[in-house]
Design an enzyme around this catalytic site. Sequence first.
Site, mmCIF file in Angstrom:
data_model
loop_
_atom_site.group_PDB
_atom_site.id
_atom_site.type_symbol
_atom_site.label_atom_id
_atom_site.label_comp_id
_atom_site.label_asym_id
_atom_site.label_seq_id
_atom_site.Cartn_x
_atom_site.Cartn_y
_atom_site.Cartn_z
ATOM 1 C CB CYS A 54 -0.903 -0.008 1.226
ATOM 2 S SG CYS A 54 -1.874 1.495 1.387
ATOM 3 C CB CYS B 163 -0.304 2.561 4.259
ATOM 4 S SG CYS B 163 -1.719 1.868 3.472
ATOM 5 C CG ASP B 164 3.369 0.696 4.220
ATOM 6 O OD1 ASP B 164 2.913 1.213 5.250
ATOM 7 O OD2 ASP B 164 3.204 -0.492 3.914
HETATM 8 C C1 LIG Z 1 -5.949 2.737 -0.861
HETATM 9 C C2 LIG Z 1 -7.438 2.655 -1.073
HETATM 10 C C3 LIG Z 1 -8.172 3.816 -1.231
HETATM 11 C C4 LIG Z 1 -9.561 3.749 -1.422
HETATM 12 N N1 LIG Z 1 -10.263 4.899 -1.558
HETATM 13 C C5 LIG Z 1 -11.603 4.848 -1.708
HETATM 14 C C6 LIG Z 1 -12.357 6.055 -1.810
HETATM 15 O O1 LIG Z 1 -11.816 7.161 -1.771
HETATM 16 N N2 LIG Z 1 -13.706 5.943 -1.942
HETATM 17 C C7 LIG Z 1 -14.358 4.742 -1.996
HETATM 18 O O2 LIG Z 1 -15.592 4.710 -2.095
HETATM 19 N N3 LIG Z 1 -13.663 3.585 -1.894
HETATM 20 C C8 LIG Z 1 -12.308 3.606 -1.762
HETATM 21 N N4 LIG Z 1 -11.606 2.445 -1.668
HETATM 22 C C9 LIG Z 1 -12.337 1.157 -1.756
HETATM 23 C C10 LIG Z 1 -13.012 0.802 -0.417
HETATM 24 O O3 LIG Z 1 -12.054 0.905 0.618
HETATM 25 C C11 LIG Z 1 -13.594 -0.608 -0.476
HETATM 26 O O4 LIG Z 1 -14.507 -0.699 -1.542
HETATM 27 C C12 LIG Z 1 -14.307 -0.947 0.834
HETATM 28 O O5 LIG Z 1 -13.417 -0.889 1.915
HETATM 29 C C13 LIG Z 1 -14.913 -2.353 0.795
HETATM 30 O O6 LIG Z 1 -15.484 -2.616 2.030
HETATM 31 P P1 LIG Z 1 -15.733 -4.114 2.543
HETATM 32 O O7 LIG Z 1 -16.335 -3.985 3.897
HETATM 33 O O8 LIG Z 1 -16.455 -4.881 1.513
HETATM 34 O O9 LIG Z 1 -14.288 -4.790 2.619
HETATM 35 P P2 LIG Z 1 -12.934 -4.359 3.422
HETATM 36 O O10 LIG Z 1 -12.852 -2.919 3.633
HETATM 37 O O11 LIG Z 1 -11.853 -5.054 2.668
HETATM 38 O O12 LIG Z 1 -13.114 -5.054 4.825
HETATM 39 C C14 LIG Z 1 -12.984 -6.452 4.963
HETATM 40 C C15 LIG Z 1 -12.857 -6.806 6.431
HETATM 41 O O13 LIG Z 1 -12.821 -8.220 6.541
HETATM 42 C C16 LIG Z 1 -11.702 -8.625 7.355
HETATM 43 N N5 LIG Z 1 -11.310 -9.966 6.909
HETATM 44 C C17 LIG Z 1 -10.851 -10.339 5.683
HETATM 45 N N6 LIG Z 1 -10.648 -11.689 5.665
HETATM 46 C C18 LIG Z 1 -10.980 -12.136 6.888
HETATM 47 C C19 LIG Z 1 -10.998 -13.425 7.498
HETATM 48 N N7 LIG Z 1 -10.644 -14.543 6.819
HETATM 49 N N8 LIG Z 1 -11.363 -13.526 8.783
HETATM 50 C C20 LIG Z 1 -11.743 -12.422 9.485
HETATM 51 N N9 LIG Z 1 -11.763 -11.179 8.967
HETATM 52 C C21 LIG Z 1 -11.395 -11.043 7.696
HETATM 53 C C22 LIG Z 1 -10.662 -7.545 7.105
HETATM 54 O O14 LIG Z 1 -9.732 -7.524 8.160
HETATM 55 C C23 LIG Z 1 -11.560 -6.299 7.084
HETATM 56 O O15 LIG Z 1 -11.862 -5.866 8.377
HETATM 57 C C24 LIG Z 1 -10.225 2.479 -1.467
HETATM 58 C C25 LIG Z 1 -9.478 1.309 -1.294
HETATM 59 C C26 LIG Z 1 -8.104 1.387 -1.100
HETATM 60 C C27 LIG Z 1 -7.309 0.129 -0.916
#
Ligand SMILES: Cc1cc2nc3c(=O)[nH]c(=O)nc-3n(C[C@H](O)[C@H](O)[C@H](O)COP(=O)(O)OP(=O)(O)OC[C@H]3O[C@@H](n4cnc5c(N)ncnc54)[C@H](O)[C@@H]3O)c2cc1C
Length: 318
Positions: A130, A133-134
């Site tokens: 990332c 972040c880094d």
């Molecule tokens: C650098 C970056 C910038 C971004 N900027 C934007 C933005 O500006 N606007 C926007 O709309 N979107 C942005 N996104 C996209 C957005 O972050 C994602 O679409 C969103 O976080 C998806 O949410 P989610 O809850 O589906 O999954 P995630 O956010 O991936 O959450 C998944 C969760 O599941 C947990 N998990 C995974 N596997 C396991 C397991 N086996 N056991 C237990 N826990 C587990 C993880 O630890 C995490 O807590 C960005 C993404 C990145 C990487």
Amino acid sequence: MNDIIIIGAGPAGMTAAIYTVRKGYSVLVISKDVGGQTLWSSGVENYPGFRLITGMDLMRKFEEHMESFPVKQVFAEVTGIESESEGFSVHTGDGQVYQGRAIIIATGKSPRMLGVPGEEQFKGRGVAYCAICDAPLFAGLPVAVIGAGNSGLQAALQLLKICPQVTLVESSSRAAGDKVYTDRLQREGGDRFRLMLDTGVVRIDGDTMVRSITVEGPEGRKVLDVNGVFVEVGWTPSSGFAGEMLNLTSRGEILVDCFGHTSRPGILAAGDVTEVPKQIIIAAGEGAKAALAANDYLLRLEAMPPLLVNQDTGLDPR
Ligand SMILES: Cc1cc2nc3c(=O)[nH]c(=O)nc-3n(C[C@H](O)[C@H](O)[C@H](O)COP(=O)(O)OP(=O)(O)OC[C@H]3O[C@@H](n4cnc5c(N)ncnc54)[C@H](O)[C@@H]3O)c2cc1C
């Protein structure tokens, strides 16, 4: 026995938790962290209600909201799910087993790895996934970025601001990302930027930190002296632990209908682990939909005599 187990505490999982606990269910959230990928975003400008907010602050607000309700939380990695007579058992990496009548999977996606010698060993010691972040940790050091899609190009642009030399290594014959970024890299990077096409990483070496990578391209093998390796070769859905139980797409995303139902009654899925576009507001909305579908599932289950549910498949024969 919990009514609902939610796996993952990103935007999808936390929204699902808020929705289900407000319906009066006992809800357990099992997750590796709270916040998910959004924590990596230095600025979110497209989440309505906030003109600009850091990903960390936005997720803190989700977390505070979720924790204002009696949601139980366990920090662990889920390694498997099994069908049981009364619902499902969820297994975690630390050997614990949790029972739930319904499951919502909201595990998002995680960075794809290169799979070369040295990558695992130097993760967090020069190998990073990332740039947002880094990157600041590598100020003043020569670095390589692997992968010339938009993420890789953006990472290289960011690193050029603080690193003396940035090498972008791409296995195909052209950068897949937008031309606007490659043009900017050539223009702003000058001698400090090098693009190596048709080139793959063979290994990563170092001592306590990364010192070099070996690449192989049209001119044979070369050792590049770098102290940072940013791997930007795409993302993979975090669905491995459920793969045998559920129907997945060819990319490994969990197949859901428009309510969040998976191929298995009682298991819902939401957010980036499914096929939807990858955005915070979409993940949150999908988490809400899956929560409502879990509610419907439990209401129907309660209304029917238990013997009518096939204990092997979980299906209601009616
Ligand atoms: C650098 C970056 C910038 C971004 N900027 C934007 C933005 O500006 N606007 C926007 O709309 N979107 C942005 N996104 C996209 C957005 O972050 C994602 O679409 C969103 O976080 C998806 O949410 P989610 O809850 O589906 O999954 P995630 O956010 O991936 O959450 C998944 C969760 O599941 C947990 N998990 C995974 N596997 C396991 C397991 N086996 N056991 C237990 N826990 C587990 C993880 O630890 C995490 O807590 C960005 C993404 C990145 C990487």
